[in-house]
Design a protein around this motif. Sequence first.
Motif, mmCIF file in Angstrom:
data_model
loop_
_atom_site.group_PDB
_atom_site.id
_atom_site.type_symbol
_atom_site.label_atom_id
_atom_site.label_comp_id
_atom_site.label_asym_id
_atom_site.label_seq_id
_atom_site.Cartn_x
_atom_site.Cartn_y
_atom_site.Cartn_z
ATOM 1 N N VAL A 150 0.842 -1.194 0.000
ATOM 2 C CA VAL A 150 0.000 0.000 0.000
ATOM 3 C C VAL A 150 0.880 1.248 0.000
ATOM 4 C CG1 VAL A 150 -1.704 1.347 1.291
ATOM 5 C CG2 VAL A 150 -1.915 -1.144 1.150
ATOM 6 N N VAL A 151 0.647 2.117 -0.958
ATOM 7 C CA VAL A 151 1.383 3.377 -1.054
ATOM 8 C C VAL A 151 0.405 4.508 -1.341
ATOM 9 C CG1 VAL A 151 3.536 2.298 -1.827
ATOM 10 C CG2 VAL A 151 1.843 3.025 -3.512
ATOM 11 N N LEU A 152 0.842 5.737 -1.042
ATOM 12 C CA LEU A 152 0.058 6.928 -1.338
ATOM 13 C C LEU A 152 0.724 7.663 -2.490
ATOM 14 C CD1 LEU A 152 -0.615 8.190 2.308
ATOM 15 C CD2 LEU A 152 -2.012 6.656 0.903
ATOM 16 N N ARG A 153 -0.057 7.983 -3.515
ATOM 17 C CA ARG A 153 0.481 8.651 -4.697
ATOM 18 C C ARG A 153 -0.311 9.906 -5.008
ATOM 19 N NH1 ARG A 153 1.333 3.412 -8.750
ATOM 20 N NH2 ARG A 153 2.892 2.329 -7.434
ATOM 21 N N GLU A 154 0.347 10.838 -5.661
ATOM 22 C CA GLU A 154 -0.321 12.071 -6.057
ATOM 23 C C GLU A 154 -1.408 11.782 -7.083
ATOM 24 O OE1 GLU A 154 2.122 15.324 -7.232
ATOM 25 O OE2 GLU A 154 3.674 14.891 -5.749
ATOM 26 N N VAL A 155 -2.442 12.613 -7.054
ATOM 27 C CA VAL A 155 -3.490 12.539 -8.072
ATOM 28 C C VAL A 155 -3.051 13.440 -9.219
ATOM 29 C CG1 VAL A 155 -5.914 12.953 -8.603
ATOM 30 C CG2 VAL A 155 -5.259 12.126 -6.328
ATOM 31 N N ARG A 156 -2.874 12.850 -10.377
ATOM 32 C CA ARG A 156 -2.401 13.572 -11.551
ATOM 33 C C ARG A 156 -3.371 13.375 -12.716
ATOM 34 N NH1 ARG A 156 3.082 14.901 -11.221
ATOM 35 N NH2 ARG A 156 4.207 14.019 -9.427
ATOM 36 N N LYS A 157 -3.053 14.034 -13.809
ATOM 37 C CA LYS A 157 -3.911 13.937 -14.989
ATOM 38 C C LYS A 157 -4.048 12.497 -15.463
ATOM 39 C CE LYS A 157 -4.421 15.714 -19.713
ATOM 40 N NZ LYS A 157 -3.834 16.594 -20.755
ATOM 41 N N ASP A 158 -2.952 11.720 -15.384
ATOM 42 C CA ASP A 158 -2.993 10.374 -15.938
ATOM 43 C C ASP A 158 -3.735 9.367 -15.057
ATOM 44 O OD1 ASP A 158 -1.143 10.312 -13.936
ATOM 45 O OD2 ASP A 158 0.422 9.282 -15.062
ATOM 46 N N ASN A 159 -3.987 9.697 -13.784
ATOM 47 C CA ASN A 159 -4.744 8.761 -12.944
ATOM 48 C C ASN A 159 -6.039 9.379 -12.406
ATOM 49 O OD1 ASN A 159 -3.832 10.482 -10.939
ATOM 50 N ND2 ASN A 159 -2.901 8.896 -9.664
ATOM 51 N N LEU A 160 -6.351 10.590 -12.833
ATOM 52 C CA LEU A 160 -7.531 11.294 -12.318
ATOM 53 C C LEU A 160 -8.804 10.499 -12.527
ATOM 54 C CD1 LEU A 160 -8.997 13.758 -11.145
ATOM 55 C CD2 LEU A 160 -8.992 14.746 -13.457
ATOM 56 N N ARG A 161 -9.007 9.993 -13.741
ATOM 57 C CA ARG A 161 -10.255 9.282 -14.017
ATOM 58 C C ARG A 161 -10.381 8.040 -13.138
ATOM 59 N NH1 ARG A 161 -13.955 9.277 -17.870
ATOM 60 N NH2 ARG A 161 -12.798 10.674 -19.231
ATOM 61 N N ASP A 162 -9.286 7.316 -12.962
ATOM 62 C CA ASP A 162 -9.339 6.125 -12.112
ATOM 63 C C ASP A 162 -9.745 6.473 -10.690
ATOM 64 O OD1 ASP A 162 -8.546 4.437 -14.168
ATOM 65 O OD2 ASP A 162 -6.421 4.701 -13.742
ATOM 66 N N ILE A 163 -9.271 7.606 -10.195
ATOM 67 C CA ILE A 163 -9.602 8.012 -8.831
ATOM 68 C C ILE A 163 -11.063 8.459 -8.749
ATOM 69 C CG2 ILE A 163 -8.970 9.530 -6.933
ATOM 70 C CD1 ILE A 163 -6.862 7.378 -7.919
ATOM 71 N N TYR A 194 -3.685 15.702 -0.087
ATOM 72 C CA TYR A 194 -4.492 14.562 -0.513
ATOM 73 C C TYR A 194 -3.663 13.636 -1.398
ATOM 74 C CZ TYR A 194 -5.121 17.424 -4.746
ATOM 75 O OH TYR A 194 -4.906 18.186 -5.866
ATOM 76 N N ARG A 195 -4.024 12.354 -1.342
ATOM 77 C CA ARG A 195 -3.328 11.338 -2.099
ATOM 78 C C ARG A 195 -4.290 10.222 -2.516
ATOM 79 N NH1 ARG A 195 -0.089 14.777 -2.192
ATOM 80 N NH2 ARG A 195 2.176 14.673 -1.830
ATOM 81 N N ILE A 197 -4.828 6.228 -2.897
ATOM 82 C CA ILE A 197 -4.353 5.021 -2.226
ATOM 83 C C ILE A 197 -4.184 3.922 -3.272
ATOM 84 C CG2 ILE A 197 -4.813 3.316 -0.419
ATOM 85 C CD1 ILE A 197 -6.753 5.374 0.828
ATOM 86 N N TYR A 198 -2.988 3.353 -3.344
ATOM 87 C CA TYR A 198 -2.711 2.278 -4.293
ATOM 88 C C TYR A 198 -2.356 0.995 -3.541
ATOM 89 C CZ TYR A 198 -2.639 4.986 -8.641
ATOM 90 O OH TYR A 198 -2.986 5.726 -9.743
ATOM 91 N N ALA A 199 -2.861 -0.125 -4.049
ATOM 92 C CA ALA A 199 -2.417 -1.448 -3.615
ATOM 93 C C ALA A 199 -1.640 -2.025 -4.789
ATOM 94 C CB ALA A 199 -3.600 -2.333 -3.251
ATOM 95 N N ASP A 200 -0.331 -2.171 -4.625
ATOM 96 C CA ASP A 200 0.541 -2.466 -5.761
ATOM 97 C C ASP A 200 0.313 -1.374 -6.817
ATOM 98 O OD1 ASP A 200 1.562 -4.665 -4.428
ATOM 99 O OD2 ASP A 200 0.146 -6.068 -5.340
ATOM 100 N N GLU A 201 -0.129 -1.726 -8.008
ATOM 101 C CA GLU A 201 -0.337 -0.722 -9.056
ATOM 102 C C GLU A 201 -1.817 -0.413 -9.296
ATOM 103 O OE1 GLU A 201 2.210 0.948 -10.438
ATOM 104 O OE2 GLU A 201 3.353 -0.166 -8.939
ATOM 105 N N THR A 202 -2.656 -0.814 -8.363
ATOM 106 C CA THR A 202 -4.100 -0.628 -8.523
ATOM 107 C C THR A 202 -4.616 0.473 -7.602
ATOM 108 O OG1 THR A 202 -4.411 -2.957 -9.096
ATOM 109 C CG2 THR A 202 -6.350 -1.747 -8.341
ATOM 110 N N PRO A 203 -5.279 1.507 -8.131
ATOM 111 C CA PRO A 203 -5.886 2.513 -7.258
ATOM 112 C C PRO A 203 -7.075 1.924 -6.518
ATOM 113 C CG PRO A 203 -6.482 2.933 -9.547
ATOM 114 C CD PRO A 203 -5.501 1.799 -9.560
#
Length: 303
Positions: A150-163, A194-195, A197-203
């Motif tokens: 489990v890691v915390l990653r920034e919300v960016r343009k490339d993952n916005l829709r997934d979040i 804000y971040r 939450i990812y489990a491995d490479e899955t939001p």
Amino acid sequence: MHGGCLCGASRLSFTEVVDSWYCHCESCRKGSGAPLAAWAQVRADDLELVGDSLSVHTTAAGSVRHFCGSCGSTLYVRANQGECCNVAIGCLDDANQIEPKLHRCVASQLRWLKLRDLMPDSLDARIPPMDAREYHRKAKSPEITPSSNVVLREVRKDNLRDILLLDVEGGQFRYVAPNSYSLAQAQFDEHVWYRAIYADETPVGFLMTTIDQDDSEGQPTKDCPFLWRLLVDAKYQGMGFGRRALMLAIAQEAKRAPGKDFWTSAVHGITGPMAFYLSVGFEDTGVDDGRERILRYRQTPRL
């Protein structure tokens, strides 16, 4: 997959779903008798029918609606003898097997019907469109387990829709705002962090904290880190991801506000998050702020 009508006189089966969606058009509403219809598209040559009570109705647009002549249940629609048929998801024996991936004809959506799923076509117009097949590919996450990293990653343009597509189950809507609302709120708070939450490479979720600026008399959280939002997608709850992400956020905020306790609040309710926060180590202060209970996680020794 198998399904049938209410009285059991008409049965159908198919092996593969091509697409799936909700439709808000007037024709689908009237044909189903519901505020919207949920369809699973299958190949016409993959659809098998059993029973002799099937009736049909051809719409003005040329689509043929097939329904049980005995009980009236809608079973499927075929448009102009096309290669595919749209099977009513509600007629399936296990409708949970197919989740709609798209909203169509939202311009005809009933005004009182409020959508919370943020699927394509119900998203803000500024977000690029995405068809159901693309959504379906993104929704097929790699196999993850409770032991995933489990890691915390920034919300960016490339993952916005997934979040934005992450959400809780229906019974939890009253306890946590959707991620779209949280991200909008974040634009107006200079202390927010804000971040994703990812489990491995899955939001799998989203969290948001702030340094509380409430200067109301007797407010204990003033200038302290405060968990503003924590959402773990319904598919990934019960796997420990929220707990581990929260511990990462608490450690992060201990650096930003050293010597300060960490706070949050939780809405009262049987299916609410209160028990979760208490299990993590928060204390019930017994103080309510409106409809929410104030909770404290001690970063400082108890005196």
